[in-house]
Design a protein around this motif. Structure first.
Motif, PDB file in Angstrom:
ATOM      1  N   LEU A   1       0.827  -1.210   0.000  1.00 21.50           N
ATOM      2  CA  LEU A   1       0.000   0.000   0.000  1.00 21.50           C
ATOM      3  C   LEU A   1       0.863   1.261   0.000  1.00 21.50           C
ATOM      4  O   LEU A   1       0.544   2.243  -0.674  1.00 21.50           O
ATOM      5  CB  LEU A   1      -0.937  -0.017   1.208  1.00 21.50           C
ATOM      6  N   VAL A   2       1.949   1.237   0.769  1.00 20.44           N
ATOM      7  CA  VAL A   2       2.857   2.394   0.788  1.00 20.44           C
ATOM      8  C   VAL A   2       3.468   2.604  -0.590  1.00 20.44           C
ATOM      9  O   VAL A   2       3.560   3.738  -1.091  1.00 20.44           O
ATOM     10  CB  VAL A   2       3.966   2.197   1.841  1.00 20.44           C
ATOM     11  N   ASP A   3       3.882   1.526  -1.230  1.00 21.92           N
ATOM     12  CA  ASP A   3       4.473   1.629  -2.571  1.00 21.92           C
ATOM     13  C   ASP A   3       3.450   2.155  -3.575  1.00 21.92           C
ATOM     14  O   ASP A   3       3.777   2.957  -4.460  1.00 21.92           O
ATOM     15  CB  ASP A   3       4.990   0.263  -3.003  1.00 21.92           C
ATOM     16  N   ARG A   4       2.224   1.721  -3.421  1.00 26.21           N
ATOM     17  CA  ARG A   4       1.181   2.123  -4.368  1.00 26.21           C
ATOM     18  C   ARG A   4       0.874   3.605  -4.273  1.00 26.21           C
ATOM     19  O   ARG A   4       0.724   4.279  -5.284  1.00 26.21           O
ATOM     20  CB  ARG A   4      -0.091   1.297  -4.117  1.00 26.21           C
ATOM     21  N   TRP A   5       0.756   4.130  -3.044  1.00 25.00           N
ATOM     22  CA  TRP A   5       0.342   5.524  -2.884  1.00 25.00           C
ATOM     23  C   TRP A   5       1.491   6.481  -2.548  1.00 25.00           C
ATOM     24  O   TRP A   5       1.334   7.688  -2.677  1.00 25.00           O
ATOM     25  CB  TRP A   5      -0.737   5.634  -1.811  1.00 25.00           C
TER      26      TRP A   5
END
Length: 207
Positions: A9-13
């Motif tokens: 999720l961190v990588d995505r956003w």
């Protein structure tokens, strides 16, 4: 999923730069579990080889208190290290770790306690309760992660980890409490803790 889905999720956003900072923070913060994990392995052996429920309970509470204390010391040390030291070790891009560790602290302490509770449950043949606990953590990770990380970034990721760990351990504590009639006041240090810790340590180092 409980431990690492937030990375996705961190990588995505936030992108790879944010993921790098969060990854380093997580790895450092989880060093608070090294001693509790070692004690948990010793506790498992002692619990699984004891037929007296009162001894099992006493050993688990001793290990739990020691786990919380050792984790708290490591967390304090991590917070005292200046940002420039982390930057020197991991690169100048790694900054702002201390606030993230603060957000993670409740969950880190919870998972330190879990090392005692989970090994007690395993040692008494209640492995399924640990599976349920992990499932709860995964569900909380999904719910909080998709809610907080897109809006709060790394702070949201740290809060997500803390919330997931707390939810998992709360379930374990409720199960343990129902089995043993333990109370929150039992988490306070006792005079016998020193002797019990010496025994655990000797078991740990094989002496």
């Amino acid at each position: 999923m409980t431990y690492r889905f937030a990375y996705f999720l961190v990588d995505r956003w936030g992108g790879t730069a944010a993921l790098g900072i969060y990854s380093v923070t997580t790895q450092l913060a989880e060093s608070a579990w090294l001693i509790p994990k070692s004690m948990g392995l010793v506790l498992y052996t002692r619990v699984s080889n004891s037929e007296r429920s009162d001894q099992q309970t006493a050993m688990t509470l001793t290990a739990l208190r020691a786990a919380l204390g050792s984790a708290a010391v490591v967390i304090i040390l991590l917070l005292l290290v200046p940002d420039r030291v982390y930057g020197w070790v991991f690169g100048n891009e790694i900054t702002g770790l201390a606030p993230l560790v603060v957000f993670m602290t409740p969950g880190l302490l919870a998972m330190a306690a879990s090392q005692a509770l989970s090994h007690f449950l395993s040692g008494t043949g209640r492995v399924m309760q640990n599976a349920v606990s992990s499932g709860i953590g995964a569900v909380v990770t999904l719910g909080m992660g998709y809610t907080l990380i897109p809006t709060q970034g790394l702070s949201g990721a740290a809060l997500t980890a803390s919330g997931a760990y707390l939810a998992s351990v709360l379930y374990q504590w409720v199960v343990f409490q129902r089995m043993t009639d333990a109370r929150l006041r039992d988490l306070l240090p006792t005079q016998q803790d020193g002797q019990h810790l010496v025994t655990l340590w000797r078991r740990l180092v094989g002496r």
